[in-house]
Design an enzyme around this catalytic site. Sequence first.
Site, mmCIF file in Angstrom:
data_model
loop_
_atom_site.group_PDB
_atom_site.id
_atom_site.type_symbol
_atom_site.label_atom_id
_atom_site.label_comp_id
_atom_site.label_asym_id
_atom_site.label_seq_id
_atom_site.Cartn_x
_atom_site.Cartn_y
_atom_site.Cartn_z
ATOM 1 N N GLY A 48 8.575 43.689 44.051
ATOM 2 C CA GLY A 48 9.070 44.872 43.357
ATOM 3 C C GLY A 48 8.025 45.866 42.892
ATOM 4 O O GLY A 48 8.283 47.058 42.819
ATOM 5 N N ASP A 103 7.223 45.391 38.013
ATOM 6 C CA ASP A 103 8.177 46.485 38.163
ATOM 7 C C ASP A 103 9.066 46.615 36.923
ATOM 8 O O ASP A 103 9.207 47.673 36.347
ATOM 9 C CB ASP A 103 9.030 46.320 39.438
ATOM 10 C CG ASP A 103 9.716 44.959 39.546
ATOM 11 O OD1 ASP A 103 9.468 44.088 38.680
ATOM 12 O OD2 ASP A 103 10.506 44.764 40.482
ATOM 13 N N ASP A 106 13.067 42.223 32.548
ATOM 14 C CA ASP A 106 14.501 42.126 32.303
ATOM 15 C C ASP A 106 14.704 41.066 31.203
ATOM 16 O O ASP A 106 14.626 41.383 30.022
ATOM 17 C CB ASP A 106 15.171 41.756 33.634
ATOM 18 C CG ASP A 106 16.679 41.769 33.580
ATOM 19 O OD1 ASP A 106 17.233 42.496 32.759
ATOM 20 O OD2 ASP A 106 17.311 41.044 34.360
ATOM 21 N N LYS A 134 14.068 46.467 29.945
ATOM 22 C CA LYS A 134 15.443 46.478 29.444
ATOM 23 C C LYS A 134 15.491 45.617 28.185
ATOM 24 O O LYS A 134 15.759 44.418 28.265
ATOM 25 C CB LYS A 134 16.396 45.851 30.474
ATOM 26 C CG LYS A 134 16.604 46.630 31.748
ATOM 27 C CD LYS A 134 17.583 45.844 32.623
ATOM 28 C CE LYS A 134 17.767 46.436 33.972
ATOM 29 N NZ LYS A 134 18.495 45.529 34.885
ATOM 30 N N VAL A 156 19.251 48.674 38.226
ATOM 31 C CA VAL A 156 18.647 49.847 38.862
ATOM 32 C C VAL A 156 18.079 49.484 40.228
ATOM 33 O O VAL A 156 17.744 48.327 40.491
ATOM 34 C CB VAL A 156 17.520 50.476 37.989
ATOM 35 C CG1 VAL A 156 18.093 51.137 36.756
ATOM 36 C CG2 VAL A 156 16.471 49.441 37.606
ATOM 37 N N ASP A 162 14.913 46.413 44.454
ATOM 38 C CA ASP A 162 15.944 46.247 45.479
ATOM 39 C C ASP A 162 17.266 45.764 44.901
ATOM 40 O O ASP A 162 17.320 45.205 43.801
ATOM 41 C CB ASP A 162 15.489 45.211 46.521
ATOM 42 C CG ASP A 162 15.552 43.793 45.987
ATOM 43 O OD1 ASP A 162 15.018 43.544 44.882
ATOM 44 O OD2 ASP A 162 16.163 42.927 46.643
ATOM 45 N N ARG A 168 14.379 49.452 48.335
ATOM 46 C CA ARG A 168 12.991 49.508 47.861
ATOM 47 C C ARG A 168 12.265 50.779 48.296
ATOM 48 O O ARG A 168 11.315 51.216 47.660
ATOM 49 C CB ARG A 168 12.192 48.305 48.391
ATOM 50 C CG ARG A 168 12.635 46.958 47.862
ATOM 51 C CD ARG A 168 11.578 45.913 48.175
ATOM 52 N NE ARG A 168 12.074 44.553 48.057
ATOM 53 C CZ ARG A 168 12.137 43.869 46.923
ATOM 54 N NH1 ARG A 168 11.740 44.420 45.790
ATOM 55 N NH2 ARG A 168 12.590 42.628 46.916
HETATM 56 P P1 IMP Z 1 12.967 38.683 34.367
HETATM 57 O O1 IMP Z 1 12.250 37.378 34.574
HETATM 58 O O2 IMP Z 1 14.413 38.476 33.972
HETATM 59 O O3 IMP Z 1 12.251 39.612 33.426
HETATM 60 O O4 IMP Z 1 13.122 39.331 35.802
HETATM 61 C C1 IMP Z 1 12.245 40.183 36.328
HETATM 62 C C2 IMP Z 1 12.550 40.404 37.791
HETATM 63 O O5 IMP Z 1 13.969 40.509 38.077
HETATM 64 C C3 IMP Z 1 11.963 41.725 38.196
HETATM 65 O O6 IMP Z 1 10.619 41.596 38.604
HETATM 66 C C4 IMP Z 1 12.887 42.185 39.304
HETATM 67 O O7 IMP Z 1 12.440 41.692 40.544
HETATM 68 C C5 IMP Z 1 14.236 41.575 38.968
HETATM 69 N N1 IMP Z 1 15.109 42.567 38.310
HETATM 70 C C6 IMP Z 1 15.506 42.591 37.029
HETATM 71 N N2 IMP Z 1 16.313 43.638 36.753
HETATM 72 C C7 IMP Z 1 16.427 44.320 37.917
HETATM 73 C C8 IMP Z 1 17.133 45.543 38.274
HETATM 74 O O8 IMP Z 1 17.811 46.218 37.473
HETATM 75 N N3 IMP Z 1 17.003 45.941 39.568
HETATM 76 C C9 IMP Z 1 16.259 45.252 40.487
HETATM 77 N N4 IMP Z 1 15.591 44.118 40.192
HETATM 78 C C10 IMP Z 1 15.669 43.655 38.914
#
Ligand code: IMP
Length: 181
Positions: A48, A103, A106, A134, A156, A162, A168
């Site tokens: 990402g 990227d 979340d 977020k 998003v 993606d 992407r």
């Molecule tokens: P986390 O471990 O939940 O913080 O996830 C992070 C990863 O989830 C990011 O590096 C993205 O690859 C993916 N991700 C989280 N939210 C989104 C989104 O809204 N669109 C696309 N990929 C996302």
Amino acid sequence: MSIIRVHDKEFEPYLTAEEINARIRIIAAQINADYAGKKPLFIAILNGAFMFASDLFKEITIDAEICFIKLASYKGTKSSGHVITAIGLDMDIIGREVIIVEDIVDTGKTLNEFLPQLQHQQPASMSIAALLHKPEATVYPLKIDYLGFTIPNKFVVGYGLDYDGLGRNIRELYRLCEQGN
Ligand code: IMP
């Protein structure tokens, strides 16, 4: 910019390429100032972050290195659950000033599990640059040192991110349309 379709879902324009790049220039200026006289190592997390890392790195004017890694999740022991491991980290990070480039943060789970592993390798310092955050979705709090945009808890796509493999290559950021939620 108008509504686009990726797979089965519709996405509406969210951030233009100009808005993204203007923000990246500000972040880069902060990094250039904070790391003046140092030689930071940017570690960008694939897939990402490739576009963000590329545009950010082009704005870096101090001596700096970059490498790209992939994080893989595999099933560990019963007590450890899923373990995240880095693939492709071929740089020695001992004593280095490390800047992780991601990227989007979340839930924060990925970095929360991965950063302690990097810390074991004794970098001089470690900071995080993330294009998007977020906060409403974050359950594993994280200090993001260089943040592009705080965004609502909506999916998003674009600018490296993606939806099931697609999107992407889009220069801008789009978010899932309301009716698609
Ligand atoms: P986390 O471990 O939940 O913080 O996830 C992070 C990863 O989830 C990011 O590096 C993205 O690859 C993916 N991700 C989280 N939210 C989104 C989104 O809204 N669109 C696309 N990929 C996302």
